[in-house]
Design a protein around this motif. Structure first.
Motif, short mmCIF file in Angstrom:
data_model
loop_
_atom_site.label_atom_id
_atom_site.label_comp_id
_atom_site.label_asym_id
_atom_site.label_seq_id
_atom_site.Cartn_x
_atom_site.Cartn_y
_atom_site.Cartn_z
N PRO A 39 0.85 -1.21 0.00
CA PRO A 39 0.00 0.00 0.00
C PRO A 39 0.87 1.25 0.00
CG PRO A 39 -0.78 -1.58 1.61
CD PRO A 39 0.54 -2.10 1.11
N LEU A 40 0.34 2.31 -0.56
CA LEU A 40 1.07 3.57 -0.68
C LEU A 40 1.31 4.16 0.71
CD1 LEU A 40 2.25 5.61 -2.66
CD2 LEU A 40 0.03 6.74 -2.68
N GLN A 41 2.57 4.41 1.03
CA GLN A 41 2.96 4.98 2.32
C GLN A 41 3.19 6.49 2.24
OE1 GLN A 41 2.95 3.03 5.09
NE2 GLN A 41 2.24 1.42 3.71
N ILE A 42 3.41 6.98 1.06
CA ILE A 42 3.71 8.41 0.87
C ILE A 42 2.41 9.20 0.91
CG2 ILE A 42 4.68 10.10 -0.73
CD1 ILE A 42 6.45 7.77 -1.81
N LYS A 43 2.41 10.30 1.65
CA LYS A 43 1.21 11.12 1.79
C LYS A 43 1.27 12.42 0.98
CE LYS A 43 -0.39 8.14 4.64
NZ LYS A 43 -1.09 7.05 4.05
N SER A 44 2.47 12.84 0.62
CA SER A 44 2.60 14.07 -0.19
C SER A 44 3.89 14.02 -0.99
CB SER A 44 2.55 15.31 0.69
OG SER A 44 3.71 15.40 1.48
N PHE A 45 3.91 14.84 -2.05
CA PHE A 45 5.06 14.94 -2.93
C PHE A 45 5.42 16.41 -3.11
CE2 PHE A 45 2.96 11.02 -4.30
CZ PHE A 45 4.04 10.15 -4.45
N LYS A 46 6.70 16.69 -3.28
CA LYS A 46 7.14 18.05 -3.61
C LYS A 46 7.22 18.14 -5.13
CE LYS A 46 10.83 21.36 -3.20
NZ LYS A 46 12.27 21.44 -3.17
N LEU A 47 6.47 19.07 -5.71
CA LEU A 47 6.40 19.23 -7.16
C LEU A 47 7.51 20.15 -7.67
CD1 LEU A 47 2.53 19.65 -7.44
CD2 LEU A 47 3.89 17.56 -7.73
N ILE A 48 7.67 20.18 -9.00
CA ILE A 48 8.74 21.00 -9.59
C ILE A 48 8.52 22.50 -9.40
CG2 ILE A 48 9.49 19.26 -11.25
CD1 ILE A 48 7.94 20.79 -13.42
N ASP A 49 7.30 22.90 -9.07
CA ASP A 49 7.06 24.33 -8.79
C ASP A 49 7.22 24.65 -7.30
OD1 ASP A 49 4.79 23.25 -7.62
OD2 ASP A 49 3.36 24.35 -8.89
N ASN A 50 7.80 23.70 -6.55
CA ASN A 50 8.06 23.80 -5.10
C ASN A 50 6.80 23.74 -4.24
OD1 ASN A 50 10.89 23.75 -4.97
ND2 ASN A 50 10.96 25.89 -5.63
N SER A 51 5.66 23.46 -4.81
CA SER A 51 4.46 23.27 -4.01
C SER A 51 4.39 21.81 -3.56
CB SER A 51 3.20 23.65 -4.80
OG SER A 51 3.02 22.75 -5.87
N ASN A 52 3.53 21.54 -2.60
CA ASN A 52 3.32 20.17 -2.14
C ASN A 52 2.04 19.63 -2.73
OD1 ASN A 52 5.60 19.73 -0.53
ND2 ASN A 52 4.66 20.78 1.20
N TYR A 53 2.08 18.39 -3.15
CA TYR A 53 0.89 17.70 -3.65
C TYR A 53 0.50 16.69 -2.59
CZ TYR A 53 -2.29 15.20 -6.70
OH TYR A 53 -3.41 14.63 -7.24
N ASN A 54 -0.64 16.93 -1.94
CA ASN A 54 -1.13 16.03 -0.90
C ASN A 54 -2.11 15.04 -1.51
OD1 ASN A 54 0.27 17.32 1.26
ND2 ASN A 54 -1.24 18.96 1.15
N ILE A 55 -1.93 13.79 -1.17
CA ILE A 55 -2.79 12.74 -1.72
C ILE A 55 -4.14 12.78 -1.02
CG2 ILE A 55 -3.07 10.25 -1.96
CD1 ILE A 55 0.00 10.10 -2.16
N ASP A 56 -5.19 12.84 -1.82
CA ASP A 56 -6.56 12.80 -1.31
C ASP A 56 -6.92 11.34 -1.04
OD1 ASP A 56 -9.27 12.87 -0.81
OD2 ASP A 56 -9.77 14.04 -2.59
N SER A 57 -7.00 10.99 0.22
CA SER A 57 -7.21 9.58 0.57
C SER A 57 -8.65 9.12 0.39
CB SER A 57 -6.76 9.32 2.00
OG SER A 57 -7.50 10.12 2.89
N SER A 58 -9.51 9.97 -0.13
CA SER A 58 -10.90 9.56 -0.35
C SER A 58 -11.17 9.16 -1.80
CB SER A 58 -11.85 10.69 0.06
OG SER A 58 -11.71 11.78 -0.82
N LYS A 59 -10.12 9.23 -2.65
CA LYS A 59 -10.31 8.94 -4.07
C LYS A 59 -9.18 8.05 -4.58
CE LYS A 59 -12.39 13.43 -5.00
NZ LYS A 59 -12.27 14.67 -5.75
N PRO A 60 -9.43 7.33 -5.67
CA PRO A 60 -8.35 6.57 -6.31
C PRO A 60 -7.25 7.52 -6.77
CG PRO A 60 -10.46 5.93 -7.22
CD PRO A 60 -10.71 7.13 -6.35
N PHE A 61 -6.06 6.98 -6.95
CA PHE A 61 -4.89 7.81 -7.19
C PHE A 61 -3.95 7.11 -8.16
CE2 PHE A 61 -0.64 9.28 -5.83
CZ PHE A 61 -0.82 10.64 -6.00
#
Length: 168
Positions: A39-61
């Protein structure tokens, strides 16, 4: 006589396409067995524009690994672009240069999906990526449902997401 030949060649062409599709799917299945199935353990990613992408755990990804130097990834980019308009998608560019170079690459091709720059292949190692493109589809509980190595059609991606979204 001419129509008969055309029909014969069309039938042969469709047979070759079907055969190649079956072979491609078998190869993808074989290559997918080595990928990280947890299962996916990562909850967010740092994008190339320096923003954070948070995973919405209520939807497929979807997590999609690709590279700017990969010819198959270039073919599949428009599929991922369209899918990102309807679903949660984050893409991971592996060994593809600086954030600026990736941004320029996206701009040239009129792509605007979310991108993480995996310059040191750290994420690739976590997911055990060995070929590009590689796509992971997780359900809303962040369990892996599908993994695909190689090119996937827009229809194939939408069908998989429909399956995960409505039947899980």
């Amino acid at each position: 006589m001419f129509k008969k030949k055309i029909f014969h060649y069309a039938k042969e062409f469709l047979f070759v396409i079907l055969f190649m599709s079956i072979i491609a799917n078998i190869l993808s299945l074989y290559k997918s067995q080595e990928l990280n199935q947890e299962p996916l353990q990562i909850k967010s990613f740092k994008l190339i524009d320096n923003s954070n992408y948070n995973i919405d755990s209520s939807k497929p990804f979807i997590i999609h690994f690709w590279a700017t130097w990969c010819p198959t990834c270039k073919l599949e980019a428009s599929n991922i672009e369209l899918l990102s308009k309807y679903y949660n998608v984050v893409t991971i560019a592996v060994n593809s240069g600086s954030d600026y170079e990736i941004h320029s690459y996206l701009k040239e091709r009129d792509l605007d999906f979310e991108v993480v720059n995996d310059t040191n292949s750290e994420l690739s190692k976590i997911f055990k990526i060995q070929a590009y493109p590689t796509t992971f589809i997780y359900d809303k509980n962040q369990n892996l449902v599908f993994s695909e190595v190689g090119y996937t059609s827009t229809f194939g991606l939408f069908l998989r997401m429909w399956w995960v979204d409505f039947l899980k």
